[in-house]
Design a protein around this motif. Structure first.
Motif, PDB file in Angstrom:
ATOM      1  N   ASN A  52      44.663  -5.075 -39.372  1.00  0.00           N
ATOM      2  CA  ASN A  52      43.312  -4.540 -39.155  1.00  0.00           C
ATOM      3  C   ASN A  52      42.437  -5.539 -38.421  1.00  0.00           C
ATOM      4  OD1 ASN A  52      43.804  -2.165 -40.348  1.00  0.00           O
ATOM      5  ND2 ASN A  52      42.690  -2.581 -42.223  1.00  0.00           N
ATOM      6  N   LEU A  53      42.522  -6.807 -38.854  1.00  0.00           N
ATOM      7  CA  LEU A  53      41.698  -7.844 -38.229  1.00  0.00           C
ATOM      8  C   LEU A  53      42.037  -8.000 -36.756  1.00  0.00           C
ATOM      9  CD1 LEU A  53      39.629 -10.050 -38.665  1.00  0.00           C
ATOM     10  CD2 LEU A  53      41.469 -11.580 -39.252  1.00  0.00           C
ATOM     11  N   THR A  56      40.662  -5.060 -34.763  1.00  0.00           N
ATOM     12  CA  THR A  56      39.218  -5.171 -34.538  1.00  0.00           C
ATOM     13  C   THR A  56      38.905  -6.218 -33.485  1.00  0.00           C
ATOM     14  OG1 THR A  56      38.997  -4.674 -36.867  1.00  0.00           O
ATOM     15  CG2 THR A  56      37.041  -5.369 -35.729  1.00  0.00           C
ATOM     16  N   ALA A  57      39.623  -7.353 -33.538  1.00  0.00           N
ATOM     17  CA  ALA A  57      39.368  -8.410 -32.563  1.00  0.00           C
ATOM     18  C   ALA A  57      39.661  -7.917 -31.148  1.00  0.00           C
ATOM     19  CB  ALA A  57      40.221  -9.632 -32.896  1.00  0.00           C
ATOM     20  N   PHE A  58      40.806  -7.245 -30.974  1.00  0.00           N
ATOM     21  CA  PHE A  58      41.140  -6.736 -29.638  1.00  0.00           C
ATOM     22  C   PHE A  58      40.156  -5.661 -29.200  1.00  0.00           C
ATOM     23  CE2 PHE A  58      45.451  -8.584 -29.846  1.00  0.00           C
ATOM     24  CZ  PHE A  58      45.460  -9.128 -28.589  1.00  0.00           C
ATOM     25  N   SER A  59      39.753  -4.813 -30.162  1.00  0.00           N
ATOM     26  CA  SER A  59      38.800  -3.756 -29.822  1.00  0.00           C
ATOM     27  C   SER A  59      37.501  -4.340 -29.312  1.00  0.00           C
ATOM     28  CB  SER A  59      38.558  -2.891 -31.048  1.00  0.00           C
ATOM     29  OG  SER A  59      37.446  -2.068 -30.854  1.00  0.00           O
ATOM     30  N   THR A  60      37.022  -5.423 -29.952  1.00  0.00           N
ATOM     31  CA  THR A  60      35.770  -6.032 -29.516  1.00  0.00           C
ATOM     32  C   THR A  60      35.948  -6.757 -28.189  1.00  0.00           C
ATOM     33  OG1 THR A  60      35.205  -6.312 -31.825  1.00  0.00           O
ATOM     34  CG2 THR A  60      33.910  -7.534 -30.243  1.00  0.00           C
ATOM     35  N   GLN A  68      38.980   0.201 -33.339  1.00  0.00           N
ATOM     36  CA  GLN A  68      38.259   0.273 -34.605  1.00  0.00           C
ATOM     37  C   GLN A  68      38.472   1.609 -35.290  1.00  0.00           C
ATOM     38  OE1 GLN A  68      34.385  -1.397 -34.624  1.00  0.00           O
ATOM     39  NE2 GLN A  68      34.863  -2.844 -33.004  1.00  0.00           N
ATOM     40  N   VAL A  71      41.644   1.185 -37.088  1.00  0.00           N
ATOM     41  CA  VAL A  71      41.444   0.449 -38.344  1.00  0.00           C
ATOM     42  C   VAL A  71      40.942   1.384 -39.430  1.00  0.00           C
ATOM     43  CG1 VAL A  71      40.107  -1.375 -39.440  1.00  0.00           C
ATOM     44  CG2 VAL A  71      41.073  -1.732 -37.198  1.00  0.00           C
TER      45      VAL A  71
ATOM     46  N   TYR B  44      34.661  -9.344 -39.673  1.00  0.00           N
ATOM     47  CA  TYR B  44      34.205  -8.110 -39.017  1.00  0.00           C
ATOM     48  C   TYR B  44      32.739  -8.226 -38.605  1.00  0.00           C
ATOM     49  CZ  TYR B  44      38.463  -5.806 -40.591  1.00  0.00           C
ATOM     50  OH  TYR B  44      39.762  -5.462 -40.801  1.00  0.00           O
ATOM     51  N   LEU B  47      32.452 -10.195 -35.564  1.00  0.00           N
ATOM     52  CA  LEU B  47      32.869  -9.453 -34.379  1.00  0.00           C
ATOM     53  C   LEU B  47      31.941  -8.290 -34.075  1.00  0.00           C
ATOM     54  CD1 LEU B  47      36.689  -9.399 -34.999  1.00  0.00           C
ATOM     55  CD2 LEU B  47      35.580 -10.332 -33.010  1.00  0.00           C
ATOM     56  N   LEU B  52      32.873  -1.163 -39.752  1.00  0.00           N
ATOM     57  CA  LEU B  52      34.115  -1.565 -40.409  1.00  0.00           C
ATOM     58  C   LEU B  52      33.856  -2.563 -41.519  1.00  0.00           C
ATOM     59  CD1 LEU B  52      36.803  -1.879 -37.659  1.00  0.00           C
ATOM     60  CD2 LEU B  52      36.505  -0.147 -39.395  1.00  0.00           C
ATOM     61  N   ILE B 124      30.067  -1.411 -29.484  1.00  0.00           N
ATOM     62  CA  ILE B 124      30.994  -0.355 -29.887  1.00  0.00           C
ATOM     63  C   ILE B 124      31.212  -0.330 -31.389  1.00  0.00           C
ATOM     64  CG2 ILE B 124      32.256  -0.224 -27.728  1.00  0.00           C
ATOM     65  CD1 ILE B 124      34.323  -2.063 -29.140  1.00  0.00           C
ATOM     66  N   LEU B 130      30.719   4.408 -33.061  1.00  0.00           N
ATOM     67  CA  LEU B 130      32.001   4.739 -33.686  1.00  0.00           C
ATOM     68  C   LEU B 130      32.008   6.181 -34.182  1.00  0.00           C
ATOM     69  CD1 LEU B 130      33.421   1.807 -35.794  1.00  0.00           C
ATOM     70  CD2 LEU B 130      34.236   2.791 -33.690  1.00  0.00           C
TER      71      LEU B 130
END
Lengths: 109, 174
Positions: A52-53, A56-60, A68, A71, B44, B47, B52, B124, B130
């Motif tokens: 999940n982490l 999220t990192a790649f999504s941001t 996300q 996730v 989270y 970021l 989330l 985003i 979302l």
């Protein structure tokens, strides 16, 4: 620019890769080392959280909301898995009086 | 400052994840896993994935870990189990996990990912954006996940009730 997320400039995404790899490896080692079935389920949750982490990192970093959303769905599946898995564990405990996976070898031929 | 927060949260999460599998008492494992989940929620927030972060705290720390704690208390497993496995198995598990880590690090070593231009606003992760993506592009998987939850709920209740049904059938049989 990029004032909304200062982490994008301070931290390269490689650090998130290493962190997720470490957390996932700890989860795998826990599944291999521990014999208590509840701790096994907890280590599986740990592996899911490492993934999940990274999602999220790649999504941001890539500016894509799909990571996300993924996730979110992983959390849904993890909650369902935990509830059903713990119900199965309670049934196993009622029948065998233990949740130690070393003793749950009734299916062995 | 951000780098310091990142390394602090990373250290806390890795340390608590290690404590999960090193603690002999399962209740201590659950508690350290909760701390690790809070550290991941901090990641989270870092970021800017606010939705989330909130959902992670509510679902994991609020629901799943409470479920684990309740099962531990109900089954009265909140004491350290005697070690049934040999030290050899533990060492082999640790070596296998370490080898997996080495493999992943070696395969990811040459990754060169740069933030793309579209990520500049960083909005985003907010609830509004979302939610828009979730209820337009991903509305069918969202509905299917509700069916999955219904199935999981029915399955958990059925598994929990089976003993009572067996007792009642045994009584009628007698």
């Amino acid at each position: 620019m990029n004032s909304a997320i200062p982490v994008l400039q301070a931290i390269p995404i490689d650090n998130y890769l290493w962190l997720s790899a470490i957390l996932f490896s700890i989860g795998v080692a826990g599944v291999l080392m521990r014999r208590n079935a509840i701790v096994l389920l907890m280590c599986i949750e740990l592996m899911l959280n490492a993934v999940n982490l990274l999602f999220t990192a790649f999504s941001t970093y890539l500016g894509d909301a799909s990571g996300q959303i993924m996730v979110f769905f992983i959390m849904v599946v993890a909650a369902a898995e935990a509830s059903v898995g713990l119900a199965i564990l309670v049934m196993i405990y009622r029948n065998h009086k233990t949740v130690d996976v070393s003793f749950l070898d009734k299916l062995r031929g | 400052m951000v780098a310091f927060l990142f390394y602090l949260l990373s250290a806390v999460s890795v340390l608590c994840a290690l404590l999960v599998l090193l603690m002999r008492n399962p209740v201590h494992s659950v508690l350290s896993l909760i701390i690790a989940f809070f550290a991941i929620a901090g990641h989270y927030v870092l970021l800017n994935a606010q939705f989330l972060a909130i959902v992670h705290v509510i679902v994991y720390a609020g629901a799943i870990m409470v479920l684990f704690l309740f099962v531990l208390m109900i089954l009265n497993l909140n004491k350290a189990a005697p070690p049934y496995q040999t030290t050899l198995v533990k060492v082999m598990g640790a070596i296998a996990g370490g080898l997996l880590l080495v493999t992943m690090v070696a395969s990811l070593k040459h990754s060169a990912i740069q933030p793309v231009a579209g990520a500049e606003d960083g909005q985003i992760g907010l609830v509004k954006n979302l939610g828009k993506a979730l209820f337009t592009e991903y509305v069918v998987p969202f509905e299917i996940s509700s069916i999955l939850f219904l199935a999981a709920m029915v399955g958990a209740v059925t598994l929990g009730m089976r003993n009572k049904k067996d007792n009642s059938s045994a009584i009628t049989h007698l």
